[in-house]
Scaffold this motif. Sequence first.
Motif, mmCIF file in Angstrom:
data_model
loop_
_atom_site.group_PDB
_atom_site.id
_atom_site.type_symbol
_atom_site.label_atom_id
_atom_site.label_comp_id
_atom_site.label_asym_id
_atom_site.label_seq_id
_atom_site.Cartn_x
_atom_site.Cartn_y
_atom_site.Cartn_z
ATOM 1 N N LEU A 47 0.830 -1.207 0.000
ATOM 2 C CA LEU A 47 0.000 0.000 0.000
ATOM 3 C C LEU A 47 0.864 1.256 0.000
ATOM 4 O O LEU A 47 0.603 2.206 -0.744
ATOM 5 C CB LEU A 47 -0.919 0.005 1.230
ATOM 6 N N THR A 48 1.902 1.249 0.831
ATOM 7 C CA THR A 48 2.801 2.405 0.878
ATOM 8 C C THR A 48 3.495 2.592 -0.460
ATOM 9 O O THR A 48 3.631 3.721 -0.960
ATOM 10 C CB THR A 48 3.856 2.223 1.989
ATOM 11 N N PRO A 194 -8.659 -5.628 0.554
ATOM 12 C CA PRO A 194 -8.367 -4.341 1.213
ATOM 13 C C PRO A 194 -7.412 -3.475 0.406
ATOM 14 O O PRO A 194 -7.520 -2.246 0.441
ATOM 15 C CB PRO A 194 -7.768 -4.746 2.564
ATOM 16 N N PHE A 195 -6.468 -4.086 -0.311
ATOM 17 C CA PHE A 195 -5.547 -3.305 -1.149
ATOM 18 C C PHE A 195 -6.340 -2.511 -2.177
ATOM 19 O O PHE A 195 -6.137 -1.297 -2.339
ATOM 20 C CB PHE A 195 -4.557 -4.233 -1.848
ATOM 21 N N LEU A 197 -9.566 -1.703 -2.202
ATOM 22 C CA LEU A 197 -10.477 -0.724 -1.596
ATOM 23 C C LEU A 197 -9.727 0.497 -1.070
ATOM 24 O O LEU A 197 -10.147 1.637 -1.293
ATOM 25 C CB LEU A 197 -11.266 -1.389 -0.466
ATOM 26 N N ILE A 198 -8.616 0.260 -0.374
ATOM 27 C CA ILE A 198 -7.878 1.370 0.230
ATOM 28 C C ILE A 198 -7.231 2.228 -0.840
ATOM 29 O O ILE A 198 -7.315 3.470 -0.803
ATOM 30 C CB ILE A 198 -6.816 0.835 1.222
ATOM 31 N N VAL A 199 -6.582 1.599 -1.818
ATOM 32 C CA VAL A 199 -5.950 2.362 -2.897
ATOM 33 C C VAL A 199 -6.984 3.155 -3.665
ATOM 34 O O VAL A 199 -6.790 4.341 -3.963
ATOM 35 C CB VAL A 199 -5.163 1.429 -3.831
ATOM 36 N N ARG A 201 -9.912 4.249 -2.694
ATOM 37 C CA ARG A 201 -10.477 5.360 -1.916
ATOM 38 C C ARG A 201 -9.484 6.506 -1.756
ATOM 39 O O ARG A 201 -9.847 7.692 -1.919
ATOM 40 C CB ARG A 201 -10.897 4.853 -0.541
ATOM 41 N N LEU A 202 -8.236 6.183 -1.441
ATOM 42 C CA LEU A 202 -7.245 7.232 -1.215
ATOM 43 C C LEU A 202 -6.857 7.939 -2.497
ATOM 44 O O LEU A 202 -6.622 9.156 -2.496
ATOM 45 C CB LEU A 202 -6.007 6.647 -0.529
#
Length: 207
Positions: A47-48, A194-195, A197-199, A201-202
Motif C-alpha cells: 500500500l505504501t 483491502p488493497f 479498496l484502500i488504494v 479510496r485514497l
Amino acid sequence: MMRSLIPGILAMAAIVVASNILVQHPLGAYLTWGALTYPFAFLVTDLTNRLQGSAAARRVVLAGFATGILCSLIGTQIVGEFGPLVTLRIAIGSGLAFLTAQLLDVSVFNRLRAGSWWKAPLVSTLVSSTLDTAIFFSVAFSASLAFIEPGNDVSWATAPGPLLGFGPDVPFWASLAVADWLVKLLLALVALLPFRLIVGRLLVKVA
C-alpha cells in the motif's frame, strides 16, 4: 514526507508487535496465531509503495525492522518454560527474513506496478513471502545451521515426521514452514480486497 509515513509506520509496527506476541500461542499442530497477522506486513508495504512510492515503502520496512529488533531484544530477556522466548537463531532468522523479503517485495512490486492493479501486490507478496518463510525456518531450526547457536537445542524441530502429518518424512520444522507458507499464500489473495479498496479510496481523495 515523514508525516505522511506515520500511518504506514504505525501499521507496520503494530503488525510486527502483534505477531511477536501471537507467535507464542499455538494454533493447531503446525501454526501459531502469529501466522495470521504477520502476512499483512506485506500489505502495508504494498500500500505504501502504491500510494507513496518505493522510497517511502523502504522507510516503512526499516521501521518495521527496527521494531522487530526491539521485540527480539525484549523476548531474549523473558524466560519461558523451555528457556528464553526468543533465541539467537530465531532473532537472526526473523530479522534477516523480514528485511530481505520486504525489500524484495518493494523491488518486485516496482517492476510490475504498471500492469494490472492486482499483479504487483499479488506477485510481489507471493515471491517475497516464499523467501521470508525459507529464510526464517532454515536459519532458526535447520540442523545444518546449528553452528549459529551451538547451545540451543532444536532437536524437537529437526526430528523427522510425516510432512503436515501425512506426507513423506521430513524434519518437523519443514512442516512448520510449509504450513506457514500456505497461510501466507492464502492471505496474499485475501489481502487483494483491502488493497483494492484502500488504494481506490485514497487515490480518489488525492484526485
